[in-house]
Design a protein around this motif. Structure first.
Motif, mmCIF file in Angstrom:
data_model
loop_
_atom_site.group_PDB
_atom_site.id
_atom_site.type_symbol
_atom_site.label_atom_id
_atom_site.label_comp_id
_atom_site.label_asym_id
_atom_site.label_seq_id
_atom_site.Cartn_x
_atom_site.Cartn_y
_atom_site.Cartn_z
ATOM 1 N N LYS A 1 2.108 -11.780 -6.262
ATOM 2 C CA LYS A 1 3.120 -12.696 -5.923
ATOM 3 C C LYS A 1 3.377 -12.688 -4.325
ATOM 4 C CE LYS A 1 6.289 -12.902 -9.688
ATOM 5 N NZ LYS A 1 7.539 -12.228 -10.134
ATOM 6 N N ILE B 1 2.846 -5.252 2.907
ATOM 7 C CA ILE B 1 2.535 -4.152 3.865
ATOM 8 C C ILE B 1 1.053 -4.285 4.316
ATOM 9 C CG2 ILE B 1 2.371 -1.735 4.059
ATOM 10 C CD1 ILE B 1 4.258 -1.382 1.547
ATOM 11 N N MET C 1 2.879 0.370 -1.452
ATOM 12 C CA MET C 1 3.841 -0.571 -2.438
ATOM 13 C C MET C 1 4.935 -0.096 -2.102
ATOM 14 S SD MET C 1 1.826 0.139 -6.144
ATOM 15 C CE MET C 1 2.138 1.962 -6.145
ATOM 16 N N LEU C 2 5.795 -1.092 -2.500
ATOM 17 C CA LEU C 2 7.249 -0.919 -2.533
ATOM 18 C C LEU C 2 7.878 -0.826 -3.968
ATOM 19 C CD1 LEU C 2 7.931 -3.400 0.275
ATOM 20 C CD2 LEU C 2 8.232 -0.889 0.422
ATOM 21 N N ASP D 1 -0.510 -3.538 -0.675
ATOM 22 C CA ASP D 1 0.419 -4.263 -1.725
ATOM 23 C C ASP D 1 1.965 -4.645 -1.032
ATOM 24 O OD1 ASP D 1 -1.226 -4.294 -4.153
ATOM 25 O OD2 ASP D 1 -1.109 -2.020 -3.846
ATOM 26 N N HIS D 2 2.540 -5.448 -1.750
ATOM 27 C CA HIS D 2 4.000 -5.978 -1.526
ATOM 28 C C HIS D 2 4.333 -6.159 -0.222
ATOM 29 C CE1 HIS D 2 4.408 -3.174 -5.414
ATOM 30 N NE2 HIS D 2 3.881 -4.255 -5.526
ATOM 31 N N THR E 1 -2.733 -5.790 -10.731
ATOM 32 C CA THR E 1 -2.032 -6.507 -9.608
ATOM 33 C C THR E 1 -1.375 -5.575 -8.788
ATOM 34 O OG1 THR E 1 -0.489 -7.287 -10.717
ATOM 35 C CG2 THR E 1 -2.268 -8.612 -10.937
ATOM 36 N N HIS E 2 -0.806 -4.521 -9.222
ATOM 37 C CA HIS E 2 0.325 -3.939 -8.570
ATOM 38 C C HIS E 2 1.566 -4.268 -8.552
ATOM 39 C CE1 HIS E 2 -2.820 -0.865 -6.534
ATOM 40 N NE2 HIS E 2 -2.833 -1.046 -7.969
ATOM 41 N N GLU E 3 1.802 -5.341 -9.502
ATOM 42 C CA GLU E 3 2.854 -6.203 -9.478
ATOM 43 C C GLU E 3 3.972 -5.207 -10.416
ATOM 44 O OE1 GLU E 3 5.208 -10.217 -10.942
ATOM 45 O OE2 GLU E 3 3.110 -9.864 -11.373
#
Lengths: 978, 92
Positions: free
Chosen positions: A430, A248, B1-2, A245-246, B75-77
């Motif tokens: 996104k 990474i 994740m961030l 995610d994000h 979505t882990h958003e």
């Protein structure tokens, strides 16, 4: 065989072994290309049927050529020969055979193929049930499978690394390099990751012309430019294996795998990459075609045959046939012909096209119906009936965009009917992964150039960075058209779909017949795509086959998704340096050196190493040391390091209100310079932690927690502070590591400490009574805190000094204590003394017991709210029959007690229904001369003097015990108050 | 994740401890009617939606802030990150 005019032959000559035989290759070879050059055809045996198999591809997608590398503890199974960079002295061997790879006894499975299709093991070995674990499973596991582990610890070093960039570019083919050149001009940090040991990707395998030269000239210029830029970093031999995610990503870099000498450098680095954007230039992977006996050694992907010929000058045999359903197959024919090899035939499944090469015998609209040659292909038979002799068959079922990484976050691929190919359907997030080039389904080089320009420039425009100029390249024109004729088999049980898991056309048919028609069911029932290659070359064949059976098309059938890792990664690489003793940090107490000097035996308690006991000369058995430590402490004075208990400094004008809330009992009225025992519950009413809290000032408390719960209590206090009572003025900090703290216990403890405490502080009983505390100085000005608290039941203190003085103070207490015969004691003696005194510890407050069980229900104040207060009133926690903390001693004093024993009344069977309680802690009490125990038994307080049985069914031991007070020594507390 | 920490910026999720549904911020009043039932609901009944969820994260390997993170669990958003002490009283 090797083309002697190929430039690789000018490079350094390397020797290597395969299955014990010595061969030669060149620098720049892979193990696979060197094996082909040496005409080694059989490299392994298949997973289930043990059929001879040869090299199939030229990259990570390889299903067949899994080999073992190295020897002894360095041995590594299941590596793909197509990915191994050849070096001088490389040792490799085949796996999964019994006997030799050329004559495998397990090949009997091949003859039984009709009986052991999909689901065979599940259906056959169901009964009798108990045979599964002991008999069936071990045999099946031995027969199936891949390489063997060395079963020794891996001596290589592995590292973890972290990288941050703006643009991660995966792959360095033409679209990857173009993307890097364009994005580097924005000034952003660019990271290029290439799996191969050379840059250039697919261009290295082709004869494409760029700007009028061989493509290698342009690659050289592009790489030179990129290397000159400060904001570009290139990692070769590095495979991105997972997308998280994000932005990474995880990548594995092979650092020294290709170097002969085992060095001190790490073998591999497991990189964690943080990026703002990812450009996926991972190219495409070719797929096969399903036809009878399509797994023989010498049958390879056409694009890979071309790779071996163009890049390595390596090829099998002289009579090569191409079997294709697309234009790219013809390209292989052209390249090989231009190298001077004889092309027997191009068989194209498409009827309607014209032969793309006039000088090669072509068979249009035909399929292969049979192949010959068990240990290496010798001939093929066409649907027209003609038979051709070949020693290599290059097969192309078209190309699949390599979109593995776009699936890792559950992005569903979408079908592109134009190129018969699954494309990235986005990853539902996104932080998009942006495919370019062949990974985006663009296959012809002229289109890759214009499309990559367009995609990257519009991306730069969208994120408002300064616009670079588009890259203009002239190149040779290509054409790629593909049909979907992938399944044309008349002999389904011999037509292979998934080579690595030995899944045949028949298995797909069986799946269909038995109702496993959805792709997810098909995958699990037939194991299609479930091998280490994840069906990179085969999934589409399975889907096409199912589509045909269902009378629909692939886009209707859909596809399963790929999961991380893209390639297998060694477990050691995930562990990095966190192995053995370094698995987690080791915390040493301040007195560690002083204790080691006294030969302490240490025990791990969480991350801490604590002194367990201090053996003296002549003591052979741990109990001798522990008994002596207890007796010496009770008779005079003992010193124990209790630094590991959590210490939380609490300040602020509302801290007494805060403590009232987190403890069940009230703290607001605790006078300054006094200590109080506190009990914490969880919100569900179960006992959580206990300890003493000292008040050093109006708005300053020091809380102690148990060693195990120190970080958790702070976490929960912070939760209360920030989430439940955010309006209170309270500040928390852990000072566990800042203060060395020692218990000084025993009748001579005051006399010993008086030698340390600076005047005029008076610690006589009148001025420093039980449960007093004070900040003071010792040894002529060293800051210290003194608490008069007792875990042992003796007259006792805990003294704390800043950690840097800890080791010296421990030494000083023992040397100054010589006149009293002072003794250091460890955690065992500490435990014995607290059991003798009847203090609960971790075994009693174990997350399953309540204040009521512990006999502490009166500590729950009903005047104010506190954590767990309400739910401690639950019916099941109260009432006359609950188990309460009690003491136990064996009726026969010579008998030993075992913690964990269950308590059963006389005349009753040892069953769950008759279970009345359990022993939680036991010890030999040197003070009393026999075993004692703490435990919980129903209505314990009312049953003093009653005899019950402690039953230990594990050791088949039954011991008669008497219920007694949990306070075995000094129940009135005279000693600790003296 | 961030996780975009309101004070410290983007931090890796490995620095955090997860504690689930942010309803734990709303502890029942101990004096209220049926307080026992309310505490049982509070302690045991948590939302676990497939979609947008408000949840508690603790920056244990950082500044020890308790955060309320609004995250899409599918979505882990991550849509919003706040200090828990700031959100108190604002969300239900």
């Amino acid at each position: 065989m090797r083309n002697s005019s190929h430039p690789i032959t000018n490079k350094q000559k390397l020797s290597f072994t395969f299955n014990g035989k010595k061969y030669f290759g060149y620098k720049g070879d892979t193990l696979a290309s060197a094996l082909i050059a040496n005409n080694v055809k059989i490299v392994g045996r298949s997973f289930k049927y043990h059929r001879p198999r040869g090299i199939f591809s030229a990259g990570s997608e390889e299903p067949n050529a899994l080999v073992e590398l190295g020897d002894g503890p360095y041995k590594e199974p299941n590596t793909r020969a197509t990915n191994i960079e050849l070096f001088d002295g490389l040792e490799s061997s085949s796996q999964n055979f019994l006997g030799s790879v050329n004559f495998d006894f397990m090949a009997i499975n091949d003859l039984l193929k009709n009986f052991i299709g999909a689901g065979f093991y599940y259906k056959t070995f169901m009964w009798p049930r108990r045979f599964w674990e002991k008999l069936y499973e071990p045999i099946i596991r031995r027969a199936a499978g891949l390489g063997k582990l060395s079963l020794q610890a891996d001596p290589s070093q592995y590292d973890k690394g972290y990288l941050h960039c703006d643009f991660l570019i995966i792959g360095s083919g033409i679209s990857g390099l173009m993307s890097a050149l364009l994005l580097a001009e924005t000034g952003g940090e660019v990271l290029i990751v290439e799996e191969d040991f050379i840059l250039g990707g697919r261009l290295n395998a082709e004869t494409s012309v760029i700007n009028g030269n061989q493509s290698s000239v342009w690659i050289g210029q592009a790489v030179k430019k990129l290397k000159s830029l400060k904001n570009v970093r290139i990692l070769k031999r590095t495979t991105v294996f997972a997308a998280f995610d994000h932005g990474i990503f995880a990548a594995i870099e092979k650092k020294t795998d290709h170097i002969v000498e085992k060095s001190s450098k790490p073998r591999q680095i497991n990189w964690k990459i943080y990026t703002k954007l990812c450009i996926l230039a991972s190219g495409a992977i070719e797929r096969s075609i399903v036809f009878p006996q399509n797994d023989r050694p010498g049958i390879m992907l056409a694009g890979s045959v071309r790779t071996y010929a163009n890049r390595f000058g390596a090829y099998y045999g002289q009579k090569i046939a191409i079997y294709t359903n697309n234009d790219d197959g013809w390209r292989t024919a052209d390249d090989l012909k231009n190298m001077g090899l004889e092309i027997n035939a191009v068989i194209d499944t498409r009827k309607e096209i014209e032969a793309l090469s006039s000088s090669i015998p072509s068979y249009l609209g035909q399929t292969i119906t049979k192949t010959y040659g068990r240990k290496g292909i010798k001939a093929i038979k066409l649907s027209s009936g003609s038979k051709l002799n070949v020693d290599c068959l290059a097969v192309s079922g078209g190309w699949s965009s390599n979109i593995h990484l776009t699936c890792h976050k559950r992005g569903k691929p979408v079908w592109d009917d134009n190129f018969k190919n699954f494309l990235s359907g986005g990853n539902g997030q996104k932080d998009k992964i942006i495919p370019v080039g062949a990974a985006r389904g663009v296959f012809e080089i002229q289109n890759i150039i214009s499309d990559t320009n367009r995609v990257i420039l519009s991306l730069i425009k969208k994120i408002c960075l300064s616009m670079p100029n588009r890259i203009t390249l002239s190149c040779s024109k290509e054409q790629y058209r593909c049909a979907l004729d992938l399944v044309s088999s008349s002999d389904p049980s011999n037509s292979f779909i998934d080579l690595q898991n030995d899944v045949t056309q028949k298995d797909i048919e069986l799946s269909f017949k038995e109702g496993f028609k959805s792709v997810e069911h098909l995958k699990r029932y037939s194991t299609l795509g479930m091998a280490t290659d994840q069906g990179k070359t085969s999934n589409i064949l399975g889907l096409a086959s199912m589509a045909k059976l269902k009378g629909t098309n692939i886009s209707e059938v859909g596809t399963t998704i790929f999961r991380p890792p893209y390639v297998p990664v060694a477990i050691s690489a995930f562990a990095g340096r966190s192995r053995g003793k370094d698995f987690r940090p080791t915390r040493l107490t301040p007195s560690h050196n002083a204790a080691s000097k006294r030969n302490a035996v240490f025990v791990e308690t969480g991350n801490w190493l604590r002194a367990q006991w201090f053996p003296e000369k002549g003591e052979k058995f741990w109990r001798q040391s522990v008994d002596r430590e207890v007796i010496q402490t009770r008779n005079s004075v003992g010193i124990c390091d209790v630094t590991t208990l959590g210490k939380i400094d609490i300040q602020g004008k509302d801290c007494s209100e805060f403590l009232n809330f987190v403890y069940t009992n009230a703290f607001a009225k605790l006078p300054i310079n006094r200590v109080r025992y506190g009990l914490m519950l969880r919100e569900d009413g179960v006992a959580y932690d206990d300890g003493t809290t000292a008040r050093l000032g109006e708005n300053h408390f020091i809380m102690t927690t148990t060693t195990a719960n120190a970080p958790l209590v702070l976490r929960n206090l912070e939760f209360v502070r920030q989430c439940l009572l955010p309006n209170l003025d309270v500040h928390l900090i852990s000072t566990t590591d800042s203060w060395a703290q020692y218990s000084v216990a025993g009748p001579n403890s005051r006399r010993l400490l008086q030698k340390f405490v600076d005047k005029p502080t008076d610690i006589t009983n009148e001025n420093f009574p039980f449960m007093a505390c004070r900040e003071l100085t010792i040894c002529g000005g060293i800051m210290a805190r003194l608490f008069r608290i007792s875990f042992s039941g003796e007259l006792a203190y805990e003294i704390a000094v800043p950690t840097q003085y800890g080791n010296a103070l421990f030494d000083a207490l023992l040397s100054e204590g010589q006149e009293f015969n002072a003794v250091p004691y460890g955690t065992e003696a500490l435990g014995v003394m607290r059991i003798e005194k009847g203090h609960p510890a971790g075994n009693e407050i174990n997350g399953q017991t309540t204040a009521q069980n512990l006999g502490l229900s009166r500590m729950i104040s009903k005047k104010a709210d506190s954590i767990g207060n309400i739910l401690s009133e639950r019916e099941s926690f109260n009432g006359p029959n609950i188990a309460t903390l009690s003491g136990f001693k064996p009726v026969q004093h010579s008998q030993k007690l075992e913690a964990g024993s269950h308590l059963i009344s006389e005349g009753k069977k040892p069953t769950m229904e008759n279970d009345e309680g359990w022993l939680s802690s036991v010890a030999f009490s040197p003070t009393l001369g026999h075993y004692i125990g703490l435990g919980f038994i129903e209505r314990g307080g009312d049953r003093i003097g009653e005899r019950v049985f402690a039953v230990n069914l594990l050791q088949n031991k039954i011991t008669e015990v008497e219920i007694v007070s949990p306070h075995f020594i000094d129940p009135e507390g005279i000693k600790q108050r003296g | 994740m961030l996780i975009d920490h309101p004070l410290l910026g983007l931090r890796d999720s490995s620095e955090f401890i997860y504690r689930g549904d942010a309803k734990l911020l709303y502890r029942p009043n101990w004096k209220s009617k049926n307080s026992k039932t309310k505490f049982i609901d509070y302690g045991y009944l948590r939302k676990n939606p497939a979609g947008v969820h408000k949840e508690l994260w603790y920056h244990e390997q950082g500044d020890r802030s308790w955060l309320v993170v609004t995250r899409n669990t599918v979505t882990h958003e991550i849509l919003k990150v706040e200090l828990a002490r700031d959100t108190k009283g604002k969300l239900k």
